[in-house]
Scaffold this motif. Sequence first.
Motif, PDB file in Angstrom:
ATOM      1  N   SER A   1     -63.876 -22.387 -55.255  1.00  0.00           N
ATOM      2  CA  SER A   1     -63.534 -21.065 -54.695  1.00  0.00           C
ATOM      3  C   SER A   1     -64.576 -20.005 -55.022  1.00  0.00           C
ATOM      4  O   SER A   1     -64.526 -18.902 -54.476  1.00  0.00           O
ATOM      5  CB  SER A   1     -62.160 -20.616 -55.198  1.00  0.00           C
ATOM      6  OG  SER A   1     -62.158 -20.477 -56.609  1.00  0.00           O
TER       7      SER A   1
ATOM      8  N   PHE B   1     -50.581 -20.778 -53.365  1.00  0.00           N
ATOM      9  CA  PHE B   1     -51.355 -21.057 -54.569  1.00  0.00           C
ATOM     10  C   PHE B   1     -50.639 -20.607 -55.836  1.00  0.00           C
ATOM     11  O   PHE B   1     -50.805 -21.199 -56.895  1.00  0.00           O
ATOM     12  CB  PHE B   1     -52.734 -20.399 -54.487  1.00  0.00           C
ATOM     13  CG  PHE B   1     -53.678 -20.917 -55.526  1.00  0.00           C
ATOM     14  CD1 PHE B   1     -54.213 -22.197 -55.425  1.00  0.00           C
ATOM     15  CD2 PHE B   1     -54.030 -20.150 -56.616  1.00  0.00           C
ATOM     16  CE1 PHE B   1     -55.068 -22.694 -56.397  1.00  0.00           C
ATOM     17  CE2 PHE B   1     -54.887 -20.626 -57.587  1.00  0.00           C
ATOM     18  CZ  PHE B   1     -55.406 -21.913 -57.484  1.00  0.00           C
TER      19      PHE B   1
ATOM     20  N   GLY C   1     -58.399 -19.358 -58.746  1.00  0.00           N
ATOM     21  CA  GLY C   1     -58.603 -20.028 -57.471  1.00  0.00           C
ATOM     22  C   GLY C   1     -58.805 -21.509 -57.660  1.00  0.00           C
ATOM     23  O   GLY C   1     -59.014 -21.989 -58.776  1.00  0.00           O
TER      24      GLY C   1
ATOM     25  N   VAL D   1     -57.500 -13.330 -56.793  1.00  0.00           N
ATOM     26  CA  VAL D   1     -57.315 -14.657 -56.205  1.00  0.00           C
ATOM     27  C   VAL D   1     -58.480 -14.930 -55.254  1.00  0.00           C
ATOM     28  O   VAL D   1     -58.714 -14.163 -54.312  1.00  0.00           O
ATOM     29  CB  VAL D   1     -55.976 -14.763 -55.449  1.00  0.00           C
ATOM     30  CG1 VAL D   1     -55.791 -16.186 -54.907  1.00  0.00           C
ATOM     31  CG2 VAL D   1     -54.806 -14.387 -56.357  1.00  0.00           C
ATOM     32  N   MET D   2     -59.205 -16.037 -55.512  1.00  0.00           N
ATOM     33  CA  MET D   2     -60.375 -16.363 -54.707  1.00  0.00           C
ATOM     34  C   MET D   2     -60.183 -17.676 -53.942  1.00  0.00           C
ATOM     35  O   MET D   2     -59.475 -18.572 -54.399  1.00  0.00           O
ATOM     36  CB  MET D   2     -61.620 -16.455 -55.594  1.00  0.00           C
ATOM     37  CG  MET D   2     -61.998 -15.131 -56.255  1.00  0.00           C
ATOM     38  SD  MET D   2     -63.600 -15.219 -57.110  1.00  0.00           S
ATOM     39  CE  MET D   2     -64.722 -15.461 -55.717  1.00  0.00           C
ATOM     40  N   ASN D   3     -60.844 -17.771 -52.794  1.00  0.00           N
ATOM     41  CA  ASN D   3     -60.803 -18.977 -51.975  1.00  0.00           C
ATOM     42  C   ASN D   3     -62.037 -18.998 -51.079  1.00  0.00           C
ATOM     43  O   ASN D   3     -62.342 -18.003 -50.415  1.00  0.00           O
ATOM     44  CB  ASN D   3     -59.525 -18.993 -51.118  1.00  0.00           C
ATOM     45  CG  ASN D   3     -59.351 -20.288 -50.358  1.00  0.00           C
ATOM     46  OD1 ASN D   3     -59.728 -21.366 -50.837  1.00  0.00           O
ATOM     47  ND2 ASN D   3     -58.787 -20.202 -49.170  1.00  0.00           N
TER      48      ASN D   3
ATOM     49  N   HIS E   1     -57.971 -22.030 -62.995  1.00  0.00           N
ATOM     50  CA  HIS E   1     -57.324 -22.522 -61.784  1.00  0.00           C
ATOM     51  C   HIS E   1     -55.827 -22.665 -62.030  1.00  0.00           C
ATOM     52  O   HIS E   1     -55.089 -23.102 -61.155  1.00  0.00           O
ATOM     53  CB  HIS E   1     -57.909 -23.884 -61.371  1.00  0.00           C
ATOM     54  CG  HIS E   1     -57.665 -24.959 -62.394  1.00  0.00           C
ATOM     55  ND1 HIS E   1     -58.544 -25.210 -63.411  1.00  0.00           N
ATOM     56  CD2 HIS E   1     -56.633 -25.813 -62.557  1.00  0.00           C
ATOM     57  CE1 HIS E   1     -58.054 -26.190 -64.167  1.00  0.00           C
ATOM     58  NE2 HIS E   1     -56.899 -26.568 -63.668  1.00  0.00           N
TER      59      HIS E   1
ATOM     60  N   LYS F   1     -65.234 -18.824 -58.223  1.00  0.00           N
ATOM     61  CA  LYS F   1     -64.883 -18.011 -59.393  1.00  0.00           C
ATOM     62  C   LYS F   1     -65.867 -18.181 -60.559  1.00  0.00           C
ATOM     63  O   LYS F   1     -66.279 -17.197 -61.174  1.00  0.00           O
ATOM     64  CB  LYS F   1     -63.449 -18.309 -59.833  1.00  0.00           C
ATOM     65  CG  LYS F   1     -63.143 -19.764 -60.116  1.00  0.00           C
ATOM     66  CD  LYS F   1     -61.649 -19.998 -60.292  1.00  0.00           C
ATOM     67  CE  LYS F   1     -61.369 -21.431 -60.751  1.00  0.00           C
ATOM     68  NZ  LYS F   1     -61.781 -22.447 -59.756  1.00  0.00           N
TER      69      LYS F   1
ATOM     70  N   GLU G   1     -59.115 -13.202 -51.783  1.00  0.00           N
ATOM     71  CA  GLU G   1     -57.939 -13.189 -50.921  1.00  0.00           C
ATOM     72  C   GLU G   1     -57.019 -12.013 -51.262  1.00  0.00           C
ATOM     73  O   GLU G   1     -56.420 -11.404 -50.385  1.00  0.00           O
ATOM     74  CB  GLU G   1     -57.152 -14.500 -51.070  1.00  0.00           C
ATOM     75  CG  GLU G   1     -57.905 -15.739 -50.613  1.00  0.00           C
ATOM     76  CD  GLU G   1     -57.920 -15.901 -49.109  1.00  0.00           C
ATOM     77  OE1 GLU G   1     -57.238 -15.121 -48.414  1.00  0.00           O
ATOM     78  OE2 GLU G   1     -58.623 -16.811 -48.623  1.00  0.00           O
TER      79      GLU G   1
END
Length: 358
Positions: free
Chosen positions: A39, A236, A35, A209-211, A195, A41, A216
């Motif tokens: 985000s 992304f 991410g 996948v982080m946000n 990232h 992580k 996400e």
Amino acid sequence: MSIRINQINKRFKDFVAVDNVSLNLPEGQLTALLGPSGSGKTTLLRIIAGLEQADSGSIEFHGEDQTHQHVSERGVGFVFQHYALFKHMTVFENVAYGLTVKPRKLRPSKEAIRKKVMDLLELVQLDWTAHRFPSQLSGGQRQRIALARALAVEPKVLLLDEPFGALDAKVRAELRSWLRRLHDEIHVTSVFVTHDQEEALEVADRIVVMNHGRVEQEGTPEEVYDHPANPFVYQFLGKVNLFHARVDQGQTRIGELQLETPHLSDAAQQDGLAYIRPHEIELRADNSAGDGLHAVIENVTVIGHTVRVELKADAAPNPITAELPKQQFRALGLLQGDEAWIKPLNSKVFLKETHPAA
């Protein structure tokens, strides 16, 4: 050692770092937390390690609750971005450190420690550096030593926080390949933060996948790349082109081009956004087939064996990028300023109202 993350929340003052995250990380797999900056992580990784306490939720290793266990009791190996090696110790002493500070009852003999350390140095292909100091090693070598030190205590879980972030591109690429081969040998359940989309796609068995503190999407690299859950994931995971679209009962129109989008069969006369990756665009010198979108070539860049073509198309709010092999582009006989036609080979359409920020 599987890891279960149950409804983890973490807030710093007015900033929500981790927002109700739940995950099951399979035993023996290498999972990437991917991410942008901010985000959540790294905070999540530190909560798994016990270096940070969650406001609520729980962490389990193989079904055993670790939420209130001290970091020293979790059996975690941690590799930081900036090596964190002891400068005054030799490579051998750095790798041996975690074994030499164990309580006397649990501490291996000097001979057992020596064998363990040399075996690990051989595993990371640096046994010849045993008597050197960290300052005598390259950045890539120091990071491999840091990994050997983390493995020395036989961790249940290996956690890596942007392990290659401080290295140059060539060394990063070499270490990614090396880490993947090493993991295939040791099979320690591992979680690493990055990232770098390419790094995650190349190294991981599974990608999260982080946000903005939330997950996400999660899945295999192939799943998240080929079937992104939303525009954020699509954008992304590499370069992407954006087209205006009109969706009506499973049919999507981009300019004069019509696409089948059965997943949007419930939508009636709604605006949509179509996402198409550069390598999934076919470039043509004419529209004899009648199924291309008109465009004008604005720029041509040769990058090794690949040609990147930037075009202006009526159906797109921004310039469009197509990538194709150099020989294929030369065969088209196209130049900057020429008219061309583009046809999407693969696309993903989302309703604009559903994702207003896209």
